[in-house]
Design an enzyme around this catalytic site. Structure first.
Site, PDB file in Angstrom:
ATOM      1  N   PRO A 100      -5.858   2.557  -7.430  1.00  0.00           N
ATOM      2  CA  PRO A 100      -6.460   3.786  -6.903  1.00  0.00           C
ATOM      3  C   PRO A 100      -6.882   3.351  -5.344  1.00  0.00           C
ATOM      4  O   PRO A 100      -7.089   2.277  -5.156  1.00  0.00           O
ATOM      5  CB  PRO A 100      -7.796   4.090  -7.581  1.00  0.00           C
ATOM      6  CG  PRO A 100      -7.762   3.058  -8.740  1.00  0.00           C
ATOM      7  CD  PRO A 100      -6.663   2.256  -8.632  1.00  0.00           C
ATOM      8  N   ALA A 109     -15.792  -0.892   3.325  1.00  0.00           N
ATOM      9  CA  ALA A 109     -14.752  -0.037   4.131  1.00  0.00           C
ATOM     10  C   ALA A 109     -13.550  -1.151   4.628  1.00  0.00           C
ATOM     11  O   ALA A 109     -13.599  -1.973   4.851  1.00  0.00           O
ATOM     12  CB  ALA A 109     -14.949   0.700   5.126  1.00  0.00           C
ATOM     13  N   ALA A 130     -17.759   3.578   4.064  1.00  0.00           N
ATOM     14  CA  ALA A 130     -17.138   4.906   3.975  1.00  0.00           C
ATOM     15  C   ALA A 130     -15.540   4.942   4.931  1.00  0.00           C
ATOM     16  O   ALA A 130     -14.687   4.483   4.034  1.00  0.00           O
ATOM     17  CB  ALA A 130     -17.818   6.077   4.764  1.00  0.00           C
ATOM     18  N   VAL A 154     -18.699   2.907  -4.255  1.00  0.00           N
ATOM     19  CA  VAL A 154     -18.920   1.520  -3.882  1.00  0.00           C
ATOM     20  C   VAL A 154     -20.387   1.535  -3.382  1.00  0.00           C
ATOM     21  O   VAL A 154     -21.522   0.884  -3.709  1.00  0.00           O
ATOM     22  CB  VAL A 154     -18.162   0.909  -2.918  1.00  0.00           C
ATOM     23  CG1 VAL A 154     -18.276  -0.376  -2.566  1.00  0.00           C
ATOM     24  CG2 VAL A 154     -16.616   0.832  -3.344  1.00  0.00           C
ATOM     25  N   GLY A 155     -20.638   2.490  -2.281  1.00  0.00           N
ATOM     26  CA  GLY A 155     -21.924   2.362  -1.524  1.00  0.00           C
ATOM     27  C   GLY A 155     -23.173   2.676  -2.283  1.00  0.00           C
ATOM     28  O   GLY A 155     -24.169   2.011  -2.324  1.00  0.00           O
ATOM     29  N   GLY A 176     -22.132   5.606   3.788  1.00  0.00           N
ATOM     30  CA  GLY A 176     -21.175   5.988   2.714  1.00  0.00           C
ATOM     31  C   GLY A 176     -21.828   5.585   1.131  1.00  0.00           C
ATOM     32  O   GLY A 176     -21.903   4.320   0.798  1.00  0.00           O
ATOM     33  N   LYS A 183       0.816  -1.079  -0.012  1.00  0.00           N
ATOM     34  CA  LYS A 183       0.116   0.046  -0.159  1.00  0.00           C
ATOM     35  C   LYS A 183       0.943   1.278   0.068  1.00  0.00           C
ATOM     36  O   LYS A 183       1.827   0.922   0.484  1.00  0.00           O
ATOM     37  CB  LYS A 183      -0.903   0.042   1.196  1.00  0.00           C
ATOM     38  CG  LYS A 183      -2.238   0.722   0.978  1.00  0.00           C
ATOM     39  CD  LYS A 183      -3.338   0.017   0.516  1.00  0.00           C
ATOM     40  CE  LYS A 183      -4.707   0.811   0.521  1.00  0.00           C
ATOM     41  NZ  LYS A 183      -5.758  -0.241   0.318  1.00  0.00           N
TER      42      LYS A 183
HETATM   43  P1  NAI Z   1     -15.666   7.136  -1.920  1.00  0.00           P
HETATM   44  O1  NAI Z   1     -14.960   8.160  -1.690  1.00  0.00           O
HETATM   45  O2  NAI Z   1     -16.160   7.185  -3.431  1.00  0.00           O
HETATM   46  O3  NAI Z   1     -17.096   7.301  -0.986  1.00  0.00           O
HETATM   47  C1  NAI Z   1     -16.859   7.306   0.275  1.00  0.00           C
HETATM   48  C2  NAI Z   1     -18.532   8.023   0.638  1.00  0.00           C
HETATM   49  O4  NAI Z   1     -18.592   8.033   2.163  1.00  0.00           O
HETATM   50  C3  NAI Z   1     -18.514   9.360   0.242  1.00  0.00           C
HETATM   51  O5  NAI Z   1     -19.743   9.484  -0.274  1.00  0.00           O
HETATM   52  C4  NAI Z   1     -18.394  10.180   1.665  1.00  0.00           C
HETATM   53  O6  NAI Z   1     -19.078  11.386   1.716  1.00  0.00           O
HETATM   54  C5  NAI Z   1     -18.848   9.235   2.593  1.00  0.00           C
HETATM   55  N1  NAI Z   1     -18.383   9.404   3.875  1.00  0.00           N
HETATM   56  C6  NAI Z   1     -17.274   9.924   4.386  1.00  0.00           C
HETATM   57  N2  NAI Z   1     -16.932   9.840   5.746  1.00  0.00           N
HETATM   58  C7  NAI Z   1     -18.356   9.329   6.195  1.00  0.00           C
HETATM   59  C8  NAI Z   1     -18.956   9.417   7.373  1.00  0.00           C
HETATM   60  N3  NAI Z   1     -18.326   9.645   8.336  1.00  0.00           N
HETATM   61  N4  NAI Z   1     -20.195   8.785   7.382  1.00  0.00           N
HETATM   62  C9  NAI Z   1     -20.962   8.743   6.462  1.00  0.00           C
HETATM   63  N5  NAI Z   1     -20.508   8.953   5.057  1.00  0.00           N
HETATM   64  C10 NAI Z   1     -19.272   9.197   4.964  1.00  0.00           C
HETATM   65  O7  NAI Z   1     -15.088   5.630  -1.815  1.00  0.00           O
HETATM   66  P2  NAI Z   1     -15.342   4.253  -2.267  1.00  0.00           P
HETATM   67  O8  NAI Z   1     -14.628   3.852  -3.495  1.00  0.00           O
HETATM   68  O9  NAI Z   1     -16.966   4.177  -2.250  1.00  0.00           O
HETATM   69  O10 NAI Z   1     -14.929   3.432  -0.953  1.00  0.00           O
HETATM   70  C11 NAI Z   1     -15.660   3.101  -0.047  1.00  0.00           C
HETATM   71  C12 NAI Z   1     -14.874   2.483   1.121  1.00  0.00           C
HETATM   72  O11 NAI Z   1     -14.415   1.050   0.308  1.00  0.00           O
HETATM   73  C13 NAI Z   1     -13.554   2.930   1.383  1.00  0.00           C
HETATM   74  O12 NAI Z   1     -13.349   2.488   2.763  1.00  0.00           O
HETATM   75  C14 NAI Z   1     -12.408   2.235   0.573  1.00  0.00           C
HETATM   76  O13 NAI Z   1     -11.223   2.142   1.206  1.00  0.00           O
HETATM   77  C15 NAI Z   1     -13.037   0.858   0.529  1.00  0.00           C
HETATM   78  N6  NAI Z   1     -12.839   0.081  -0.614  1.00  0.00           N
HETATM   79  C16 NAI Z   1     -13.368   0.500  -1.825  1.00  0.00           C
HETATM   80  C17 NAI Z   1     -12.837  -0.296  -2.808  1.00  0.00           C
HETATM   81  C18 NAI Z   1     -12.948   0.366  -4.338  1.00  0.00           C
HETATM   82  O14 NAI Z   1     -12.826  -0.438  -5.395  1.00  0.00           O
HETATM   83  N7  NAI Z   1     -13.410   1.581  -4.647  1.00  0.00           N
HETATM   84  C19 NAI Z   1     -12.019  -1.464  -2.824  1.00  0.00           C
HETATM   85  C20 NAI Z   1     -12.047  -2.052  -1.635  1.00  0.00           C
HETATM   86  C21 NAI Z   1     -12.283  -1.156  -0.718  1.00  0.00           C
HETATM   87  N1  PHE Z   2      -7.753   0.281  -3.217  1.00  0.00           N
HETATM   88  C1  PHE Z   2      -8.409  -0.910  -3.388  1.00  0.00           C
HETATM   89  C2  PHE Z   2      -8.491  -1.968  -2.268  1.00  0.00           C
HETATM   90  O1  PHE Z   2      -8.040  -1.599  -1.136  1.00  0.00           O
HETATM   91  C3  PHE Z   2      -8.376  -1.397  -4.662  1.00  0.00           C
HETATM   92  C4  PHE Z   2      -7.025  -1.802  -5.290  1.00  0.00           C
HETATM   93  C5  PHE Z   2      -6.790  -3.282  -5.241  1.00  0.00           C
HETATM   94  C6  PHE Z   2      -5.886  -0.988  -5.793  1.00  0.00           C
HETATM   95  C7  PHE Z   2      -5.424  -4.052  -5.592  1.00  0.00           C
HETATM   96  C8  PHE Z   2      -4.697  -1.641  -6.290  1.00  0.00           C
HETATM   97  C9  PHE Z   2      -4.366  -2.928  -6.202  1.00  0.00           C
HETATM   98  O2  PHE Z   2      -8.693  -2.991  -2.544  1.00  0.00           O
END
Ligand code: NAI
Ligand code: PHE
Length: 358
Positions: A122, A268, A246, A192-193, A188, A86
């Site tokens: 990302p 998350a 989130a 994803v959410g 969140g 990471k």
């Molecule tokens: P994102 O940044 O698109 O969405 C996060 C959302 O959570 C935003 O709408 C934000 O306003 C909201 N938020 C932030 N703090 C908050 C709180 N205290 N209460 C309620 N809502 C809150 O992020 P994404 O990509 O949707 O990822 C969500 C989670 O999933 C993160 O923890 C990320 O590390 C994890 N994750 C994402 C992956 C991906 O492929 N995008 C893969 C694996 C894990």
């Molecule tokens: N950041 C995402 C995760 O935590 C996606 C990711 C996976 C990025 C593998 C790079 C490599 O899973």
């Protein structure tokens, strides 16, 4: 003279069981760059780049070490031929425009010096446009824009994996994977959410949504008729399934006794505040889907598509397999009388120890 923060950074690195922590201070922007290579036992260390403001460089290092270990576990349980890493760019403020581009280019050159032992993608506050910039100077960035030859956002596949995981969790907790009539609270509604909410609504669940960005909740309310929940009142809201999508560290000694759900299953990373929280959840009778298992759809998307050349059908089958993996983990945990986190870690460790040492 060494401050107490410096000493804790030293201790942190000494106590870590990973392979290397690469660091660089970017003088131009006062950005600390940390790349944690936790394990290359199963293959190159893969994991995203997180861009964040931290209270101190030691806090950033602590985050990267924990997240890198999580990636080792994630890739091992997902059956990927990759290890865990990471990166964190600890910035004084989120950079924009040319400053962002230049700091990314300097960071990308640092990645390139590692000759593929670390491959990024990302993560929090980084996306496809940032991967496009990195790819100007390194061959080791997943998740570029599709028009630049990348596989685009991993969020939709992460959501599909979480949805399969919620179904498997409901089958274990309630005896049926059918989500119609189940209440799911999504915390969140981002990449994803938001996609998860759509899947849940489509399959008949009653969906509650909390987001600090009220506009996102209003939009889902209008389009899908979901019920809004005040983000300050997520803990304590009654539901069948709580899906944290989130921030991390939402499951702690303070929050677990106040949870009013039977299942925690969300995307998350690093949901547990500390390792003891897994036992706190078990003792409270709450079924916990280990985050590094249920959220592996993003890693399957990026690594499967870009490194392993999977087609859409193979990817979909592997993402659906997250449900079966969780079912196996729940059975192991029941048999051992232990936590689901311990059962998932045991699967990862047995795959790691079966691999030939590099
Ligand atoms: P994102 O940044 O698109 O969405 C996060 C959302 O959570 C935003 O709408 C934000 O306003 C909201 N938020 C932030 N703090 C908050 C709180 N205290 N209460 C309620 N809502 C809150 O992020 P994404 O990509 O949707 O990822 C969500 C989670 O999933 C993160 O923890 C990320 O590390 C994890 N994750 C994402 C992956 C991906 O492929 N995008 C893969 C694996 C894990
Ligand atoms: N950041 C995402 C995760 O935590 C996606 C990711 C996976 C990025 C593998 C790079 C490599 O899973």
């Amino acid at each position: 003279m060494m401050s107490s923060t410096d000493r804790s950074l030293e201790r942190l690195i000494a106590d870590w069981d990973g392979e290397a922590l690469v660091s660089r201070h970017d003088r131009e922007t006062d950005t600390w760059m940390f790349i944690g290579i936790h394990s290359t036992r199963l293959g190159p260390a893969c994991g995203g780049t997180r861009l964040r403001v931290y209270p101190s460089p030691a806090d950033a290092a602590r985050d990267v070490l924990r997240l890198a270990e999580g990636m080792t576990l994630k890739c091992a349980v997902a059956g990927l031929p990759t290890g865990g890493g990471k990166a964190v760019l600890a910035v004084p403020a989120l950079p924009v425009g040319e400053t962002r581009r230049q700091v990314l280019l300097r960071y990308g050159r640092l990645i390139e010096t590692l000759q593929g032992s670390y491959r990024t993608g990302p993560d929090m506050n980084t996306g496809a446009p940032d991967m496009d910039v990195l790819s100007e100077v390194t061959r080791h960035a997943f998740g570029r824009s599709p028009d630049r030859g990348g596989s685009g956002s991993s969020a939709p596949d992460t959501a599909v994996g979480v949805w399969h995981g919620i179904r498997a969790s409901c089958a274990h907790a309630f005896g049926s994977a059918d989500l119609s009539g189940r209440t799911v609270l999504v915390q969140g509604a981002g990449g994803v959410g938001g996609a998860l909410v759509e899947l849940l609504v489509e399959h008949g669940a009653k969906v509650l949504v909390a987001d600090v960005d009220a506009g996102r909740v209003r939009d889902l309310e209008r389009r899908h008729g979901v019920d809004p929940v005040d983000p300050a009142h997520v803990v304590g809201t009654t539901c069948d399934v709580y899906a944290p999508c989130a921030t991390g560290a939402v499951l702690t000694a303070a929050t677990i006794p106040r949870l009013r759900c039977a299942v925690v299953a969300g995307a998350a990373n690093n949901q547990l505040g500390e390792p003891a929280d897994a036992e706190r959840l078990r003792a409270a009778g709450i079924l916990y889907a280990p985050d590094f298992v249920i959220n592996s759809g993003g890693a399957l998307h990026l690594i499967g598509t870009e490194m392993l050349g999977w087609d859409a059908a193979t990817l979909a089958a592997r993402v659906a397999g997250i449900g079966g993996t969780l079912t196996e983990i729940y059975r192991h945990a029941d048999d051992a009388g232990g936590t689901t986190e311990a059962a998932a870690e045991a699967i990862a460790r047995s795959r790691l120890s079966a691999a030939p040492a590099g």
